[in-house]
Design an enzyme around this catalytic site. Sequence first.
Site, PDB file in Angstrom:
ATOM      1  CG  ASN A  95       0.616  23.985 -28.830  1.00  0.00           C
ATOM      2  OD1 ASN A  95      -0.135  24.776 -29.551  1.00  0.00           O
ATOM      3  ND2 ASN A  95       1.810  24.678 -28.234  1.00  0.00           N
ATOM      4  CG  HIS A 121      -3.337  22.243 -23.763  1.00  0.00           C
ATOM      5  ND1 HIS A 121      -2.159  22.246 -24.473  1.00  0.00           N
ATOM      6  CD2 HIS A 121      -3.176  23.437 -23.126  1.00  0.00           C
ATOM      7  CE1 HIS A 121      -1.441  23.306 -24.110  1.00  0.00           C
ATOM      8  NE2 HIS A 121      -1.942  23.987 -23.315  1.00  0.00           N
ATOM      9  CG  HIS A 194       0.453  24.294 -19.490  1.00  0.00           C
ATOM     10  ND1 HIS A 194       0.801  25.718 -18.891  1.00  0.00           N
ATOM     11  CD2 HIS A 194       0.022  24.531 -20.481  1.00  0.00           C
ATOM     12  CE1 HIS A 194      -0.033  26.293 -19.858  1.00  0.00           C
ATOM     13  NE2 HIS A 194      -0.382  25.523 -20.887  1.00  0.00           N
ATOM     14  CE1 TYR A 196       0.035  27.802 -16.721  1.00  0.00           C
ATOM     15  CE2 TYR A 196       0.135  30.103 -16.949  1.00  0.00           C
ATOM     16  CZ  TYR A 196      -0.401  28.787 -17.237  1.00  0.00           C
ATOM     17  OH  TYR A 196      -1.604  28.825 -18.356  1.00  0.00           O
ATOM     18  CG  ASP A 261       0.226  31.132 -26.712  1.00  0.00           C
ATOM     19  OD1 ASP A 261       1.028  30.211 -26.681  1.00  0.00           O
ATOM     20  OD2 ASP A 261      -1.009  31.296 -26.487  1.00  0.00           O
ATOM     21  CD  GLN A 300       3.440  27.427 -27.717  1.00  0.00           C
ATOM     22  OE1 GLN A 300       3.775  26.683 -28.564  1.00  0.00           O
ATOM     23  NE2 GLN A 300       2.477  28.387 -28.106  1.00  0.00           N
ATOM     24  CD  GLU A 327       3.266  25.598 -22.604  1.00  0.00           C
ATOM     25  OE1 GLU A 327       2.569  24.961 -23.450  1.00  0.00           O
ATOM     26  OE2 GLU A 327       2.994  26.531 -22.243  1.00  0.00           O
TER      27      GLU A 327
END
Length: 363
Positions: A95, A121, A194, A196, A261, A300, A327
Amino acid sequence: MGIFKLFSGFLILLCIIFLTETHQTTAKDDKIIHIYQLQKGNFSIKVTNYGATLLSLLVPDKNGKLEDIVLGYQNIEEYKNDTTYFGAIVGRVANRIGGARFCLEGKCYKLFANDGNNTLHGGKVGFSDVIWSVKNYQKDSHITFTYNSFDGEEGFPGNVIVEVTYQIIDTNKLRIKMVAKALNKPTPINLISHTYWNLAGHANKYGILFHRLQLNAQNYTPVDSNLIPNGQIKSINGTYYDFQTSQMIGSRIQKVPGGYDINYVLVDSSKGKHLIKAAVVEEKKSGRMMELWTNQPGIQLYTSNKISRIKGKDGAVYRKYAGLCLETQGFPDSVNHPNFPSQIVNPGQIYHHIMVYRFTANY
Ligand SMILES: *[C@@H]1O[C@H](CO)[C@@H](O)[C@H](O)[C@H]1NC(C)=O
Ligand SMILES: *[C@@H]1O[C@H](CO)[C@@H](O)[C@H](O)[C@H]1NC(C)=O
Ligand SMILES: *[C@@H]1O[C@H](CO)[C@@H](O)[C@H](O)[C@H]1NC(C)=O
Ligand SMILES: *[C@@H]1O[C@H](CO)[C@@H](O)[C@H](O)[C@H]1NC(C)=O
């Protein structure tokens, strides 16, 4: 002339052999990128030691049909060129860190600014872009990746040893354990996965708009226009961030500028004693449901807002809202907000982050 040609040819050959040899003996090149599979019954994942990345996860839908439900690329070369962090383990501090700087015990550290004036990151070459070593690999159970982060890497203080273990449990649980040890200086550590997700299959054309989400959170950490927290912890009640009860993501996403986000503050009634159920995701067409359990204070929610026409694996094209990132983490920019839970790990201390995903398909 003929002899000269032959001789120079021989010299060139010698040079090539010499260069190849020296090239191969440098420490960094000892590490070779591989793909590893873990499998139990019809449940399987693939991971690589490049970025300790989760490449695929196959699990049956309500009719027993297997589909890959994580977004990714066809080749490792594309992961090297990637700006989305598909499936990667991100660190040393995932982050954002505002102003690409922080001060700790009277010393200030300048980091690499790779997101405007901020660090995102881990900086330019974070843990998601290095080659990890493989420590243990048992195909029906687990794999452990390790990485030695050096003092000053991307500006962070001290040497850190990191270990990430992917473990499959039964035929429907994935456990990710992230452990890190500071060796000689206090340093912030915040690792994330991370990944998806798209429970209807990674190439699903509706993205995650028809997924239902529930989050075990009552508060969030509001951010400025550069996504840096302003230090407040605010109630989500009455806002479009409220997922205390299960909500269709697409029903409100247009009301949130840019899409989701944002970091949520997880409700921990066990005070760190047990894992807590942070999130539940459901997708009706496939019948798949995913629970996410963790020991972290925050999560997150990111809805792939910045993805636009990315060529993925199996011919898929990923667009805005293609995948859902959940996350689990420490709060963003914690190093600059004393009221946020500390991410500082002192020498001898151990950072310990657990995620458990549980998949079912029967609703
Ligand atoms: C895998 O899925 C197939 C198709 O649904 C099913 O027939 C088979 O029993 C499953 N295998 C295991 C080990 O669960
Ligand atoms: C790497 O990224 C650049 C910029 O996004 C793109 O033009 C290029 O084709 C990519 N290369 C590979 C191998 O994917
Ligand atoms: C970065 O900081 C400089 C100096 O404060 C400022 O002029 C600039 O607008 C900032 N850039 C961004 C992208 O915020
Ligand atoms: C927000 O809503 C939850 C659930 O309805 C409630 O328990 C909590 O007290 C509320 N928080 C605030 C600050 O109103």
